[in-house]
Motif scaffolding. Structure first.
Motif, PDB file in Angstrom:
ATOM      1  N   ARG A  40      -1.514   4.845   9.360  1.00  0.00           N
ATOM      2  CA  ARG A  40      -1.578   3.601   9.478  1.00  0.00           C
ATOM      3  C   ARG A  40      -1.069   2.925   8.163  1.00  0.00           C
ATOM      4  O   ARG A  40      -0.213   2.060   8.243  1.00  0.00           O
ATOM      5  N   ARG A  41      -1.388   3.531   7.062  1.00  0.00           N
ATOM      6  CA  ARG A  41      -0.917   3.177   5.823  1.00  0.00           C
ATOM      7  C   ARG A  41       0.698   3.302   5.869  1.00  0.00           C
ATOM      8  O   ARG A  41       1.653   2.666   5.156  1.00  0.00           O
ATOM      9  N   TRP A  42       1.292   4.407   6.300  1.00  0.00           N
ATOM     10  CA  TRP A  42       2.653   4.832   6.440  1.00  0.00           C
ATOM     11  C   TRP A  42       3.173   3.784   7.285  1.00  0.00           C
ATOM     12  O   TRP A  42       4.471   3.375   6.962  1.00  0.00           O
ATOM     13  N   TRP A  57      -7.988   3.740   1.408  1.00  0.00           N
ATOM     14  CA  TRP A  57      -7.399   4.675   0.686  1.00  0.00           C
ATOM     15  C   TRP A  57      -7.988   4.725  -0.735  1.00  0.00           C
ATOM     16  O   TRP A  57      -7.961   3.904  -1.660  1.00  0.00           O
ATOM     17  N   HIS A  96      -5.998   6.661   8.989  1.00  0.00           N
ATOM     18  CA  HIS A  96      -6.073   5.831   7.852  1.00  0.00           C
ATOM     19  C   HIS A  96      -4.565   6.092   7.285  1.00  0.00           C
ATOM     20  O   HIS A  96      -3.926   5.238   6.772  1.00  0.00           O
ATOM     21  N   GLN A  97      -4.288   7.223   7.060  1.00  0.00           N
ATOM     22  CA  GLN A  97      -3.031   7.802   6.345  1.00  0.00           C
ATOM     23  C   GLN A  97      -1.838   7.186   7.027  1.00  0.00           C
ATOM     24  O   GLN A  97      -0.949   6.829   6.438  1.00  0.00           O
ATOM     25  N   LYS A 153      -9.164  -3.128   7.687  1.00  0.00           N
ATOM     26  CA  LYS A 153      -8.467  -2.777   6.692  1.00  0.00           C
ATOM     27  C   LYS A 153      -8.092  -1.336   6.621  1.00  0.00           C
ATOM     28  O   LYS A 153      -8.731  -0.416   7.113  1.00  0.00           O
ATOM     29  N   ILE A 154      -7.104  -0.809   5.621  1.00  0.00           N
ATOM     30  CA  ILE A 154      -6.807   0.454   5.456  1.00  0.00           C
ATOM     31  C   ILE A 154      -7.718   1.132   4.199  1.00  0.00           C
ATOM     32  O   ILE A 154      -7.746   0.316   3.317  1.00  0.00           O
ATOM     33  N   ARG A 169       2.591   0.674   7.844  1.00  0.00           N
ATOM     34  CA  ARG A 169       2.641  -0.437   7.016  1.00  0.00           C
ATOM     35  C   ARG A 169       3.797  -0.392   6.311  1.00  0.00           C
ATOM     36  O   ARG A 169       4.712  -1.319   6.189  1.00  0.00           O
ATOM     37  N   TYR A 193      -7.776  -1.958   1.731  1.00  0.00           N
ATOM     38  CA  TYR A 193      -6.511  -2.831   1.347  1.00  0.00           C
ATOM     39  C   TYR A 193      -6.042  -3.431   2.957  1.00  0.00           C
ATOM     40  O   TYR A 193      -6.294  -2.979   3.684  1.00  0.00           O
ATOM     41  N   VAL A 206       0.647  -1.269  -0.101  1.00  0.00           N
ATOM     42  CA  VAL A 206       0.005   0.077   0.037  1.00  0.00           C
ATOM     43  C   VAL A 206       0.917   1.535   0.075  1.00  0.00           C
ATOM     44  O   VAL A 206       0.382   2.268  -0.247  1.00  0.00           O
ATOM     45  N   THR A 207       2.250   1.163   0.412  1.00  0.00           N
ATOM     46  CA  THR A 207       3.123   2.113   0.246  1.00  0.00           C
ATOM     47  C   THR A 207       4.205   1.787  -1.138  1.00  0.00           C
ATOM     48  O   THR A 207       5.235   1.531  -0.774  1.00  0.00           O
TER      49      THR A 207
END
Length: 363
Positions: free
Chosen positions: A262-264, A358, A259-260, A355-356, A266, A363, A219-220
């Motif tokens: 948390r994605r970072w 985005w 959410h932002q 889940k994330i 990951r 995701y 996701v990144t």
């Protein structure tokens, strides 16, 4: 007690060292471009009708020969007027082209899929990647290109948020602060990381790893590409200056921010080990510091808190000064509260089995 004390001593020694390196930093002279090569600007867009024209207008203000530019916008199955707006815009600006993304390249999803398809359409040797809600600076292309050497794979600029509200201002400080920490390490000639809304990728390096379709999905996607390019032996560079400062929309609310981030988080598992260690050390400050309060006096506890605010505030002040911004000193204290609260919430949220979200997808 001894562990907490040892951790705090290590934290402050490391942070004062980083502050000293940042304080006495000297800009390395970079020669101007001898020529202006053709470049491709790749933009993944999904339901960006409110932002895409502002993004394209910023690109039109670039101090770079327009005949050397191609701007490829990938409309990722938008359900709003994104595609129509870009197609209307390109009638007046022929270096802009909109491409409908109607399928997924095997092994990719979301933004990685869009960029994989745009890279196949690009005709230059340099891919500049940004987002549809970003405003790049006029010297963005030229300044990043000046960092390129024979073995350069990726060059990364800096990004922060815009907006005058308190929540927006604290996000601005948070971005510049964390990017400043990364830059201190990058200035030592060590690879750190990249940002998918402000990066240059050399075609040679991109093709050497097989493109987004050949690397593990993440996701990144930017950090994953960075990792793969490093493994191929390419060099990277990071630039911290107003000439490459891009402006992003801030997260409008706390949930979007979580959410932002948390994605970072990951994506942080793909960072080099030393950057991951620095990230963990920085994040662990309060989980260690608060229990220390149970074994000491209020005066010492508050003294340690104030010391962190002062050292951190000086570091952030230098970050702002390097990009030509003034410091609002009360915000530096509020930043500490912001980091404390958001950090604890994010640690809990990170481990929840959700889940994330985005760009309208999970995701």
């Amino acid at each position: 007690m001894l562990f907490s004390l040892g951790f705090l001593v290590l934290y402050f020694v490391l942070f004062v060292l980083l502050l000293g390196l940042w304080w006495f930093r000297e800009e390395r002279p970079i020669p101007p471009l001898a020529e202006f090569p053709s470049v491709s600007i790749l933009i993944a867009a999904r339901n960006e009708e409110e932002h895409i024209i502002t993004c394209l207008q910023a690109i039109d203000r670039l101090h770079y020969p327009k005949e050397k530019l191609e701007v490829l916008v990938g409309d990722d199955r938008s359900t709003d007027r994104t595609r129509a707006l870009v197609e209307a815009y390109q009638q007046q600006f022929p270096y802009v082209r909109c491409h409908a993304i109607t399928y997924d390249v095997p092994g990719t999803k979301g933004k990685a899929n869009v960029l994989a398809q745009l890279a196949r359409l690009a005709t230059s040797n340099f891919f500049f990647i940004t987002d549809a809600d970003i405003e790049v600076s006029p010297l963005w292309v030229e300044t990043l290109l000046r960092q390129v050497t024979d073995r350069t794979g990726i060059v990364t600029g800096i990004t922060t948020t815009k907006g005058s509200g308190l929540f927006n201002r604290l996000q601005t400080l948070d971005w510049l602060y964390n990017l400043g920490l990364m830059q201190v390490v990058a200035d030592r000639g060590v690879a750190v990381s990249t940002m998918g809304n402000n990066m240059l990728v050399a075609r040679e390096a991109y093709e050497a790893v097989g493109g987004f379709e050949s690397i593990p999905f993440s996701v990144t996607e930017d950090v994953q590409l960075f990792k793969q390019v490093l493994q191929k032996g390419y060099k990277t560079a990071n630039v911290y200056s107003a000439q490459v400062l891009a402006l992003s929309l801030p997260a409008p609310n706390v949930m979007t921010l979580l959410h932002q981030r948390r994605r970072w988080m990951r994506g942080s598992v793909h960072l080099p080990w030393y950057m991951l260690l620095l990230f963990v050390l920085h994040s662990a400050y309060y989980p260690v510091w608060l229990p220390f309060f149970l074994h000491t006096s209020v005066e010492i506890w508050l003294g340690i808190f104030c010391a962190k605010v002062v050292v951190q505030g000086l570091f952030v002040h230098l970050c702002l000064r390097r990009v030509g911004r003034k410091t609002n000193w009360p915000d530096l204290f509020l930043l500490e509260i912001y980091l404390l609260v958001s950090g604890f919430i994010l640690i809990i949220y990170f481990f929840l089995p959700v889940k994330i979200r985005w760009k309208g997808r999970l995701y």
